[in-house]
Scaffold this motif. Structure first.
Motif, PDB file in Angstrom:
ATOM      1  N   LYS A 267     -53.052  85.211   6.307  1.00 42.78           N
ATOM      2  CA  LYS A 267     -53.648  84.864   6.048  1.00 42.78           C
ATOM      3  C   LYS A 267     -54.150  83.708   6.396  1.00 42.78           C
TER       4      LYS A 267
ATOM      5  N   VAL B  87     -57.151  80.346   6.625  1.00 43.28           N
ATOM      6  CA  VAL B  87     -58.474  79.716   6.174  1.00 43.28           C
ATOM      7  C   VAL B  87     -58.029  78.403   6.314  1.00 43.28           C
TER       8      VAL B  87
ATOM      9  N   ASN C 129     -63.476  75.661   3.468  1.00 41.96           N
ATOM     10  CA  ASN C 129     -64.154  76.315   3.459  1.00 41.96           C
ATOM     11  C   ASN C 129     -64.095  78.195   3.434  1.00 41.96           C
ATOM     12  N   ASN C 130     -63.099  78.263   3.467  1.00 43.92           N
ATOM     13  CA  ASN C 130     -62.617  79.885   3.209  1.00 43.92           C
ATOM     14  C   ASN C 130     -62.802  80.822   5.100  1.00 43.92           C
TER      15      ASN C 130
ATOM     16  N   GLU D 181     -52.567  84.464   1.671  1.00 39.84           N
ATOM     17  CA  GLU D 181     -53.756  82.951   2.134  1.00 39.84           C
ATOM     18  C   GLU D 181     -53.387  82.098   2.212  1.00 39.84           C
TER      19      GLU D 181
ATOM     20  N   VAL E  17     -54.292  78.085   2.330  1.00 42.66           N
ATOM     21  CA  VAL E  17     -55.351  77.163   3.316  1.00 42.66           C
ATOM     22  C   VAL E  17     -54.490  75.839   3.343  1.00 42.66           C
TER      23      VAL E  17
END
Length: 448
Positions: free
Chosen positions: A25, A27, A30-31, A88, A90
């Motif tokens: 995932k 992102v 800011n998620n 995840e 970022v």
């Protein structure tokens, strides 16, 4: 026009066995999920891309994968050797704004000083500094914080010479024969790719700016007398949109080349300049557009001999030729969504769009001689480094108006080298107890 080109060097270590799948995932800071993020292998071949939820599932057959999206700094992770099934990512922005700080009375400070370690090269970014250093004849690469050394990663490929950040924000270690693209996964140094120095000089070093799939590439002619910029678009022929030649140094180089030619004839073929007077006259007449060549001919004939009257060897002539063929005084940079060309042969700044279309040109003026042009990659600000009456000075150059603003003299930092400006701090290397250490000083407030 401010942008922050942040290259993120810390990565999450994730993997299962080659036969398993990895759920990813992606992102933003800011998620918020990022869709259409390109997932690539270490050669930047497409593996997959994220959906509207920022998600993708890939097979764990790759050792290292990367994430690329316009407007964001590239990310790389190592996925082999772990049992992790989900990760995840970022992705940080390329462009951020910093508050301006008025620090007119700022004093130099230590940015990074490590006992018995010689810092060869460095790149500041955020509150960290990427360093190339040597300790007891061993070379290391580290991501250090301001004032504190981080983990040392031993570099064993070759003896490194310097660090280089390409127009995509990727970091490379430049050696004598090869150039290595590097990244970090937790506490591990990863070699993403390696190319020969020759390919580096052709493909990476000349890149001025990247706009999506388009690239702006600079080129210096043989002898460094002509400077050009060309736009490379996918599946199209390159289009040159800027060209400038240094007429004076080109003329000097032509004379030096002529001396070299006749020196080689004398040394190798037992030939002599005197046997080709007519040929020499015609050549010089072409250089000087028909002007009387007698004085120049006399100068050249005398100059090929040393103080004792002996003919100089061709290797000495080549050295003289190299001395006179310094690069033309032009620098080019990506500034926002445009390309800025700073020509300090004529003291002018020109702006071109990312399609290579001319926007405008503004003159600028500073006392003394301009020695170099620098850019603060955190906000695109441009600076002129000048010499006047034996002293060196730094000026801010407004890329919209051509206005220059005096910032500081470098007298107080003395004998320093490897100057870089980041987030309006001047960084530099300075000898301390026999080793080069990183120091910095905040520049006075000067605006965008």
């Amino acid at each position: 026009m401010k942008r922050l080109l942040l290259f993120t060097m810390f990565f999450l270590l994730s993997a299962v066995s080659f036969s398993q799948k990895l759920s990813i995932k992606v992102v933003d800071p800011n998620n918020i999920p990022l869709e259409q993020v390109l997932i690539v292998d270490k050669d930047q071949n497409k593996i997959d891309e994220t959906n509207e939820f920022g998600e993708a599932i890939i097979n764990k057959s790759k050792d290292v994968i990367g994430f690329i999206k316009k407007g964001y700094a590239n990310r790389w992770i190592k996925i082999s050797g772990s049992e992790q099934k989900e990760v995840e990512i970022v992705m940080d922005y390329f462009y951020l704004n910093f508050e301006e700080v008025n620090a007119e009375q700022a004093r130099p400070e230590n940015a990074l000083s490590i006992d018995a370690v010689n810092i060869i090269d460095y790149f500041p970014f955020g509150d960290n500094i990427l360093t190339l250093k040597r300790f007891k004849n061993t070379y290391y690469i580290g991501v250090d914080s301001l004032g504190k050394e981080g983990v040392r990663h031993e570099f064993l490929k070759e003896n490194p010479r310097n660090l280089f950040m390409d127009c995509l924000g990727n970091m490379h270690v430049v050696c004598a024969e090869m150039v290595y693209q590097i990244a970090f996964a937790n506490d591990e140094l990863i070699i993403i790719d390696e190319i020969s120095k020759d390919l580096f000089n052709i493909l990476l070093e000349p890149c001025v700016a990247q706009f999506g799939e388009n690239y702006v590439m600079k080129k210096l002619s043989f002898g460094n007398q002509a400077y050009s910029l060309a736009l490379f678009e996918k599946e199209k022929d390159p289009v040159m949109f800027y060209y400038q030649i240094d007429v004076v140094s080109a003329r000097v180089a032509a004379e030096e080349a002529l001396k070299l030619e006749f020196s080689v004839r004398s040394d190798v073929y037992s030939d002599s300049m005197q046997a080709h007077i007519l040929e020499l006259r015609n050549f010089i007449r072409q250089i000087y557009s028909g002007e009387n060549p007698d004085i120049n001919l006399d100068f050249i004939m005398k100059d090929v001999k040393d103080s004792q009257g002996n003919t100089r060897r061709w290797t000495e002539q080549m050295a003289m030729y190299k001395m006179f063929t310094y690069p033309i005084n032009i620098r080019s940079f990506r500034v926002g969504n445009n390309v800025a060309v700073v020509n300090y042969e004529s003291d002018s700044l020109s702006l071109y769009t990312q399609q290579g279309k001319y926007l405008n040109q503004v003159p600028f003026n500073v006392p003394g001689d301009i020695k170099d042009v620098w850019q603060d990659i955190s906000n695109d600000n441009l600076y002129l480094y000048t010499r006047d009456k034996g002293n060196y000075f730094i000026y801010h150059l407004n890329d919209s108006t051509g206005e220059t603003k005096f910032l500081k003299s470098t007298r107080e930092i003395g004998n320093s080298k490897a100057h870089r400006i980041f987030n309006e701090f001047l960084y530099y290397l300075q000898i301390e107890n026999g080793y080069y250490k990183i120091h910095r000083i905040r520049l006075p407030k000067h605006g965008a």
